[in-house]
Write an enzyme that holds these catalytic residues in place. Structure first.
Site, PDB file in Angstrom:
ATOM      1  CG  HIS A 154     -68.978   5.494  55.445  1.00 46.16           C
ATOM      2  ND1 HIS A 154     -67.649   4.797  55.134  1.00 46.16           N
ATOM      3  CD2 HIS A 154     -69.454   5.794  54.165  1.00 46.16           C
ATOM      4  CE1 HIS A 154     -67.811   4.762  53.555  1.00 46.16           C
ATOM      5  NE2 HIS A 154     -68.667   5.513  53.271  1.00 46.16           N
ATOM      6  CG  HIS A 169     -71.608   2.225  51.669  1.00 48.40           C
ATOM      7  ND1 HIS A 169     -72.026   2.647  50.298  1.00 48.40           N
ATOM      8  CD2 HIS A 169     -70.520   2.989  51.622  1.00 48.40           C
ATOM      9  CE1 HIS A 169     -71.358   3.310  49.608  1.00 48.40           C
ATOM     10  NE2 HIS A 169     -70.245   3.673  50.540  1.00 48.40           N
ATOM     11  CG  ASP A 174     -63.680   1.173  54.803  1.00 48.81           C
ATOM     12  OD1 ASP A 174     -62.953   0.642  54.249  1.00 48.81           O
ATOM     13  OD2 ASP A 174     -64.627   2.101  54.413  1.00 48.81           O
TER      14      ASP A 174
END
Length: 129
Positions: A95, A93, A29
């Site tokens: 994390h 997505h 990220d």
């Protein structure tokens, strides 16, 4: 219109790639909560995680687990946190966030890393895959 993650999958936008197979991609990220914050995505653009076919969903979780295990060996942390929020980008997505404390999961505290620091994390995690 393609999501930013589809553009990453297609090579239109660069990323700090951690791992990839025919169906999934993991990359750092660029606005991380903690050093090593990684996103795991399906290459197919799907907006909501529970709209995924069960086999594809389970494949994403298996891929994410593999990345998380390597990440935990690579970055100083107490554990790897997992979050699926899905409001920021309309593309599924996961994390993976190296945690020292609960504030690392709150998406309010960010860390700044240099290009060299991102690249060093990529190399270290890849060596532990």
């Amino acid at each position: 219109m393609s999501s930013i993650f589809t553009k990453i999958v297609n090579g239109e936008i660069p990323c700090y790639k951690i791992a990839e197979d025919e169906n999934y991609l993991a990359f750092l990220d660029v606005n991380p909560n903690a050093k090593g914050h990684t996103l795991c995505i399906p290459k197919q653009e799907i907006n909501k995680i529970f709209d995924m076919e069960e086999e594809h969903y389970l494949g994403l979780m298996k891929f994410s687990r593999k990345v998380a295990k390597a990440l935990e060996k690579s970055v100083d942390c107490k554990r790897i946190g997992v979050a699926v929020v899905g409001l920021e980008v309309p593309h599924v997505h996961v994390h993976l966030i190296p945690l020292q404390d609960m504030d690392d999961m709150r998406f309010q505290r960010k860390v700044a890393l240099s290009k060299e620091e991102f690249e060093a994390i990529v190399a270290l995690v890849q060596s532990n895959l």
